[in-house]
Design a protein around this motif. Sequence first.
Motif, PDB file in Angstrom:
ATOM      1  N   ALA A 573       0.833  -1.214   0.000  1.00  0.00           N
ATOM      2  CA  ALA A 573       0.000   0.000   0.000  1.00  0.00           C
ATOM      3  C   ALA A 573       0.862   1.255   0.000  1.00  0.00           C
ATOM      4  N   ILE A 574       1.962   1.232   0.760  1.00  0.00           N
ATOM      5  CA  ILE A 574       2.829   2.409   0.842  1.00  0.00           C
ATOM      6  C   ILE A 574       3.673   2.553  -0.420  1.00  0.00           C
ATOM      7  N   PHE A 575       4.230   1.432  -0.881  1.00  0.00           N
ATOM      8  CA  PHE A 575       5.100   1.451  -2.072  1.00  0.00           C
ATOM      9  C   PHE A 575       4.346   0.777  -3.221  1.00  0.00           C
ATOM     10  N   ALA A 576       3.290   1.428  -3.659  1.00  0.00           N
ATOM     11  CA  ALA A 576       2.366   0.815  -4.616  1.00  0.00           C
ATOM     12  C   ALA A 576       3.008   0.519  -5.962  1.00  0.00           C
ATOM     13  N   VAL A 608      11.897   4.659   7.992  1.00  0.00           N
ATOM     14  CA  VAL A 608      10.839   5.643   8.262  1.00  0.00           C
ATOM     15  C   VAL A 608      10.863   6.744   7.207  1.00  0.00           C
ATOM     16  N   SER A 609      12.041   7.159   6.794  1.00  0.00           N
ATOM     17  CA  SER A 609      12.160   8.166   5.739  1.00  0.00           C
ATOM     18  C   SER A 609      11.502   7.675   4.454  1.00  0.00           C
ATOM     19  N   ALA A 610      11.751   6.429   4.096  1.00  0.00           N
ATOM     20  CA  ALA A 610      11.148   5.866   2.885  1.00  0.00           C
ATOM     21  C   ALA A 610       9.636   5.758   3.025  1.00  0.00           C
ATOM     22  N   MET A 611       9.159   5.309   4.189  1.00  0.00           N
ATOM     23  CA  MET A 611       7.720   5.186   4.413  1.00  0.00           C
ATOM     24  C   MET A 611       7.017   6.532   4.299  1.00  0.00           C
ATOM     25  N   CYS A 612       7.708   7.597   4.727  1.00  0.00           N
ATOM     26  CA  CYS A 612       7.133   8.944   4.665  1.00  0.00           C
ATOM     27  C   CYS A 612       7.225   9.548   3.266  1.00  0.00           C
ATOM     28  N   GLY A 613       7.849   8.833   2.338  1.00  0.00           N
ATOM     29  CA  GLY A 613       7.984   9.335   0.985  1.00  0.00           C
ATOM     30  C   GLY A 613       9.068  10.375   0.819  1.00  0.00           C
ATOM     31  N   ILE A 614       9.993  10.454   1.766  1.00  0.00           N
ATOM     32  CA  ILE A 614      11.041  11.480   1.729  1.00  0.00           C
ATOM     33  C   ILE A 614      12.207  11.025   0.873  1.00  0.00           C
ATOM     34  N   THR A 615      12.753   9.857   1.166  1.00  0.00           N
ATOM     35  CA  THR A 615      13.870   9.314   0.383  1.00  0.00           C
ATOM     36  C   THR A 615      13.670   7.810   0.214  1.00  0.00           C
ATOM     37  N   ILE A 662       3.107   4.383  12.228  1.00  0.00           N
ATOM     38  CA  ILE A 662       3.626   5.326  11.232  1.00  0.00           C
ATOM     39  C   ILE A 662       3.036   5.015   9.858  1.00  0.00           C
ATOM     40  N   ALA A 663       2.974   3.732   9.510  1.00  0.00           N
ATOM     41  CA  ALA A 663       2.410   3.337   8.214  1.00  0.00           C
ATOM     42  C   ALA A 663       0.971   3.825   8.077  1.00  0.00           C
ATOM     43  N   PHE A 664       0.177   3.659   9.126  1.00  0.00           N
ATOM     44  CA  PHE A 664      -1.216   4.097   9.068  1.00  0.00           C
ATOM     45  C   PHE A 664      -1.311   5.620   8.974  1.00  0.00           C
ATOM     46  N   LYS A 670      -1.173  11.989   7.010  1.00  0.00           N
ATOM     47  CA  LYS A 670      -0.735  12.866   8.096  1.00  0.00           C
ATOM     48  C   LYS A 670       0.515  13.649   7.679  1.00  0.00           C
ATOM     49  N   ASP A 671       0.678  14.833   8.255  1.00  0.00           N
ATOM     50  CA  ASP A 671       1.819  15.710   7.962  1.00  0.00           C
ATOM     51  C   ASP A 671       3.128  14.990   8.308  1.00  0.00           C
TER      52      ASP A 671
END
Length: 770
Positions: A573-576, A608-615, A662-664, A670-671
């Motif tokens: 779901a996160i890395f579709a 966590v950075s990857a999950m947040c879409g940062i890197t 964090i994933a949810f 969420k910001d």
Amino acid sequence: MCTAVKVAVRGRVQGVGFRPFVFQLADKYKLNGTVQNNMDGVKIHLEGNLESVQAFLSDLNNRAPRLSKTHEILIEETVPQNVTEFTIIPSERSGTSMLVIPIDSAVCDDCLNEMNDPNNFRYQYPFINCTQCGPRYTIIEELPYDRPYTSMKSFPMCDDCRREYEDPTNRRHHAQPIACPICGPKVQLLDKNGTETDSENPIKTTIKLLKDGRILAIKGIGGYHFCCDARNEQAVAELRKRKNRPLRPLAVMAASISAVEGIAKADKDERDLLKSPESPIVIVKKHEQNSLAESVAPEMSTIGVMLPYTPLHHLLFTDTDLSCLVMTSANPSGMPILYKDEEAFHYLAGIADFYLIHNREILHPVDDSVVQINDGMLDFLRRSRGYVPDPFSTSHDVTGIVAFGGQQKTTFTIGRNEQIFVGPHIGDLENIETIDYYKQELEHLLKWIDIPKNIAVIDAHPGYNVQKMVKEYAFAEIIEVQHHHAHMAACIEEHQIPGKAFGIILDGTGYGLDGNIWGFEIFYGDAGEFERMAHLHYTPLPGSEKCIREPWRNAAAMLISLYDDEGLAIAKAIFADKVSEIDLLKIMIEKNVNTIYAGTCGRLFDAVSAMCGITQVSSYDGEAAIRLAELADDRCIFEPYSYELIDKEILTINFSTMLKEIAFDVLAGKDVHLVSGRFHETVVQAIVCAMVDLNNKNPDAEKKVVLSGGSIHNRYVRKRLAAELREKSFDVLVPEQVPCNDGGLSFGQLVVAAAKRSANQCVLEYQQKL
């Protein structure tokens, strides 16, 4: 009645105007005698009345030149020789070296004032210097430090320079790099083909080229920099494209403190560092509105800034239209700093439009130092120009120990008597060029420092290149040291901590004694030994290094290993866009194919950075963690996510629930600033809770705690962790003079080896008594 004394001064006392200072003191107090450089420091013979000798010795200790650093002054009465004047006599080059090698220093105000004075014969001369500034370490060929043993030997002094050099009352007396437009080095401007341009004033032409958006390679004190106008987005973006450096922040040189204040929020401590003789790059907060090109430090709230530290740099800012220049190491990715002209033309072809060079040879390349003020204290990210190879003093005999460091951000460290010499920043030992650079600088310092090769110290990781390199040197003994114990020992030694302490080591990668990758550790021990008290729960890294380069893989692997099919669904779901690759990761984990297990702070931050879409894919080492940390405001305290401490034989910190939460939050939109802040606070609270638990179980343990490892550069983690631990009555110490990252690893390795040698000697002496 005539009093006569012999004085030996040890420390940083050569290349800093110490002999002229001594001469002027002797003249002030009407004393006779001699002063001389030797391989042990400075020797003084002094004759005169007792009161004058005492006054001389007081000033010797309290009024020494600004670049000098006195470690020891030995005074001994002697027989008068009835000399009738005070003279500076030639250096003595025999004997065992105890010298502190002089460091390179930023140009001083006196020289700048002369350079800007149209009536001075050094007006606009880009190599002006004196005993209180200029190149030192980078031009030395042999010791002791005298002009014939530097790269200035090919520039015979003119009459004017010779007159100043020989005048004991002049501030250029025995300034070895002394030069002027008549007799000294000169600059040339070359085009991209290496052909000299038809320019009457190469520096003025360079300024015009920079204003026109061109990219130049500029030769400085310790090597080449790439340079362009930091406000020209097109020029900066082109430099990134040519250098293949898509996102890593570029350092900026600002014309003045006022220019710095126009782009960044520098406090007093940061301004003092910028203006210091060491003149490092200082990491400061950017102004939200600034004139820099966005590509200088994209998506970053901080910027690395330095002031001009050579006369040449200052001359580049004589046009007020140029207030900030990109000034970044001129080397292709992964290569060491370039400092030889022929290498620059070869490796920089296709990147630089022009080359501003000079004919003063650089003998020892050295990168710019990088520092920040972190929680009110100095924090070295890179200790190099301006600081290296100045030694640290220790209370232990470290003679004959050489520590080789690790694989990344590598340095080496050499022990002599009670001095510890940390070498310059080398870089990552991933190619033959960097390895050759490492060997060259190590062999030079070994020659200068002149010690027996008793013990070599290396990291315990079997795949590090130092494991092979050490075999090329004939050491009597080789000791392997666990990576994080070295980090811990470095901080213990820096603060001279007696007895045992806890060590909280938050790091990226370190080979563990159980064969797994460590990097989120709580130890208890000292420099000689340690016990592992707590660590992060292990998770798989399928594909090993590929997981580190592509943090999304690490994140997916963590979710799959912790939550099986549910984790698989969350990861998809996160890395579709990675669904098929995620299925392959699951198979690799289940079948244990090319999969290692790790519990490291760096990999946790990456995930966590990857999950947040940062890197999701890193373009440089530490990118994912650095960019995630940029989002956590260290002025706030966030609500932590959930975590668990598992009470096994070794206390285990488990962030499974946090990662799901964090994933949810990410899937709910969420910001990411809030997610990052909450994540940071969770890490802090879990460690504090673990420390309280360990202290309750070990009530006799010392309540001293040292923090180290590369993740301790993180402003939020360092500040909050120290505050929370102190609130629980722990005495918390952090590295301030040695990098907490792998740049300080060799220092810690040497300290561990010295402690083990001392313990073995004590055992041997005890057995002999029996």
